[in-house]
Design an enzyme around this catalytic site. Sequence first.
Site, PDB file in Angstrom:
ATOM      1  N   ASP A 151       6.224  16.945 -18.727  1.00 27.38           N
ATOM      2  CA  ASP A 151       7.732  16.263 -18.133  1.00 27.38           C
ATOM      3  C   ASP A 151       7.778  18.150 -17.531  1.00 27.38           C
ATOM      4  O   ASP A 151       8.215  19.176 -18.928  1.00 27.38           O
ATOM      5  CB  ASP A 151       7.825  16.552 -19.881  1.00 27.38           C
ATOM      6  CG  ASP A 151       9.565  15.478 -19.660  1.00 27.38           C
ATOM      7  OD1 ASP A 151      10.507  16.311 -18.236  1.00 27.38           O
ATOM      8  OD2 ASP A 151      10.160  14.876 -20.346  1.00 27.38           O
ATOM      9  N   ILE A 152       8.762  18.062 -16.911  1.00 29.51           N
ATOM     10  CA  ILE A 152       9.674  19.594 -16.452  1.00 29.51           C
ATOM     11  C   ILE A 152      10.547  19.906 -16.972  1.00 29.51           C
ATOM     12  O   ILE A 152      11.281  21.235 -17.573  1.00 29.51           O
ATOM     13  CB  ILE A 152      10.055  19.274 -14.865  1.00 29.51           C
ATOM     14  CG1 ILE A 152      11.063  20.847 -13.920  1.00 29.51           C
ATOM     15  CG2 ILE A 152      11.318  18.495 -14.671  1.00 29.51           C
ATOM     16  CD1 ILE A 152       9.963  21.724 -13.221  1.00 29.51           C
ATOM     17  N   ASP A 205      15.870  14.848 -11.665  1.00 29.77           N
ATOM     18  CA  ASP A 205      17.610  15.356 -12.390  1.00 29.77           C
ATOM     19  C   ASP A 205      17.428  14.436 -13.144  1.00 29.77           C
ATOM     20  O   ASP A 205      19.074  15.314 -14.673  1.00 29.77           O
ATOM     21  CB  ASP A 205      18.398  14.547 -10.351  1.00 29.77           C
ATOM     22  CG  ASP A 205      19.249  15.354 -10.315  1.00 29.77           C
ATOM     23  OD1 ASP A 205      20.054  16.108 -10.827  1.00 29.77           O
ATOM     24  OD2 ASP A 205      19.924  14.854  -9.418  1.00 29.77           O
ATOM     25  N   SER A 230      10.845  16.167  -3.594  1.00 29.14           N
ATOM     26  CA  SER A 230      11.200  15.130  -2.803  1.00 29.14           C
ATOM     27  C   SER A 230       9.975  13.896  -2.866  1.00 29.14           C
ATOM     28  O   SER A 230      10.112  12.743  -1.909  1.00 29.14           O
ATOM     29  CB  SER A 230      10.674  15.832  -1.308  1.00 29.14           C
ATOM     30  OG  SER A 230      12.139  16.504  -0.369  1.00 29.14           O
ATOM     31  N   THR A 231       9.086  14.150  -3.790  1.00 31.93           N
ATOM     32  CA  THR A 231       7.684  12.940  -3.666  1.00 31.93           C
ATOM     33  C   THR A 231       8.131  11.111  -4.595  1.00 31.93           C
ATOM     34  O   THR A 231       7.251  10.980  -4.679  1.00 31.93           O
ATOM     35  CB  THR A 231       6.601  13.362  -4.010  1.00 31.93           C
ATOM     36  OG1 THR A 231       7.028  13.598  -5.542  1.00 31.93           O
ATOM     37  CG2 THR A 231       6.196  14.918  -3.364  1.00 31.93           C
TER      38      THR A 231
HETATM   39  N1  AR6 Z   1       8.568  15.685 -15.131  1.00 33.30           N
HETATM   40  C1  AR6 Z   1       8.154  16.542 -13.900  1.00 33.30           C
HETATM   41  N2  AR6 Z   1       7.917  15.414 -12.418  1.00 33.30           N
HETATM   42  C2  AR6 Z   1       9.061  14.084 -12.771  1.00 33.30           C
HETATM   43  C3  AR6 Z   1       9.693  13.960 -13.792  1.00 33.30           C
HETATM   44  C4  AR6 Z   1       9.869  14.942 -14.920  1.00 33.30           C
HETATM   45  N3  AR6 Z   1      10.432  14.941 -16.164  1.00 33.30           N
HETATM   46  N4  AR6 Z   1      10.662  12.799 -13.816  1.00 33.30           N
HETATM   47  C5  AR6 Z   1      10.023  12.951 -12.483  1.00 33.30           C
HETATM   48  N5  AR6 Z   1       8.721  13.456 -11.713  1.00 33.30           N
HETATM   49  P1  AR6 Z   1      13.007  12.459  -7.972  1.00 33.30           P
HETATM   50  P2  AR6 Z   1      14.066  13.546  -5.481  1.00 33.30           P
HETATM   51  C6  AR6 Z   1       8.307  13.446 -10.585  1.00 33.30           C
HETATM   52  O1  AR6 Z   1      12.666  11.410  -7.063  1.00 33.30           O
HETATM   53  O2  AR6 Z   1      12.551  12.812  -4.797  1.00 33.30           O
HETATM   54  C7  AR6 Z   1      17.711  12.011  -8.239  1.00 33.30           C
HETATM   55  O3  AR6 Z   1      17.396  10.836  -7.727  1.00 33.30           O
HETATM   56  C8  AR6 Z   1       8.473  12.109 -10.047  1.00 33.30           C
HETATM   57  O4  AR6 Z   1       7.343  11.349  -9.945  1.00 33.30           O
HETATM   58  O5  AR6 Z   1      12.903  13.250  -9.191  1.00 33.30           O
HETATM   59  O6  AR6 Z   1      13.502  15.044  -4.236  1.00 33.30           O
HETATM   60  C9  AR6 Z   1      18.304  12.930  -7.480  1.00 33.30           C
HETATM   61  O7  AR6 Z   1      19.761  12.954  -7.607  1.00 33.30           O
HETATM   62  C10 AR6 Z   1       7.881  12.374  -8.350  1.00 33.30           C
HETATM   63  O8  AR6 Z   1       6.695  12.709  -8.333  1.00 33.30           O
HETATM   64  O9  AR6 Z   1      12.892  12.818  -6.803  1.00 33.30           O
HETATM   65  C11 AR6 Z   1      17.872  12.978  -6.275  1.00 33.30           C
HETATM   66  O10 AR6 Z   1      19.011  12.098  -5.247  1.00 33.30           O
HETATM   67  C12 AR6 Z   1       8.732  14.316  -7.980  1.00 33.30           C
HETATM   68  O11 AR6 Z   1       8.947  14.509  -9.971  1.00 33.30           O
HETATM   69  C13 AR6 Z   1      16.877  12.084  -5.689  1.00 33.30           C
HETATM   70  O12 AR6 Z   1      16.614  11.949  -7.019  1.00 33.30           O
HETATM   71  C14 AR6 Z   1      10.324  13.519  -7.835  1.00 33.30           C
HETATM   72  O13 AR6 Z   1      10.909  13.099  -7.706  1.00 33.30           O
HETATM   73  C15 AR6 Z   1      15.455  13.325  -5.108  1.00 33.30           C
HETATM   74  O14 AR6 Z   1      14.571  12.940  -5.423  1.00 33.30           O
END
Ligand code: AR6
Length: 180
Positions: free
Chosen positions: A16-17, A40, A125-126
Site C-alpha cells: 500500500d503506497i 488518491d 494511470s493504470t
Molecule cells: N497503494 C498502491 N497501489 C494502489 C493503491 C494503494 N493504496 N490503490 C490503488 N492502487 P488509480 P489512475 C493501484 O485509479 O489510474 C482517482 O480517482 C491500482 O490498482 O489510483 O492514475 C484520481 O483522483 C492501479 O494499478 O490511479 C484520478 O481521478 C494504480 O494504483 C484517477 O483516479 C493506479 O490506480 C487517477 O487514475
Amino acid sequence: MKVRLGTGDLEVVQGDITQQTTDAIVNAANTALAGGGGVDGAIHRAGGPAIMQETQERYSAGCPTGGAVVTGAGNLSAKWVIHAVGPVWKGGRQGEPAQLAAACRACLFHAVELGCQSISFPAISTGAYGYPLDLAANNLAKTCMDFIRWHRGPRLVRFVVFDEVARLQFERALREVVPK
Ligand code: AR6
C-alpha cells in the site's frame, strides 16, 4: 526485487503506497487535484485533511496532465506527497506515453529539489485511467532508470503495486530496462 545501478536503486514491492516510509510518495491525481478513488482516495484518507487543504490553497488552478505538484504529507510517514497527473488512456496515439513519462520525470525533479533520498511511485494511470499495465510499467521503469542514471538522486525509487499481476509486470519491466 531490487536493481542496483550504482547511482541509485530501483525496486518493486507489493503493498500500500500510504504505508511507505520513503521521503516522498507519489499520488495518482487528476487535473483538478480534487481527490478521488484509488491511490488518491487512500492517500487523502490516511494522510488526513491537511493535504487537501494545502492543495486547495496552493494549487487552486489544478495541475496539467503530465505535471506534478508537492504538498506536505499530513499524518503519513513520508515527508512529502507529490501529486502527479497521469494521462487517461485513449488508445496510446494521443500523447499518452509522453505524458506518463513527463509526469514521472516531474515527480523525480521535485524529489531531487526537495532533497529526497527516496521516493515511492504507484502504477500511475493504470487504474481509473485505464493505461495498460505492461506499457505503463515499461514506461515508468525506463523513465526512472534514465533519470537516476543521469541525475544525482534519488538514491531509491520504489514502485509500490497493489497485486501480484502488477508486481510481475514491474519486475519484468525493470529486468528489461537494466543496462546489460
Ligand atoms: N497503494 C498502491 N497501489 C494502489 C493503491 C494503494 N493504496 N490503490 C490503488 N492502487 P488509480 P489512475 C493501484 O485509479 O489510474 C482517482 O480517482 C491500482 O490498482 O489510483 O492514475 C484520481 O483522483 C492501479 O494499478 O490511479 C484520478 O481521478 C494504480 O494504483 C484517477 O483516479 C493506479 O490506480 C487517477 O487514475
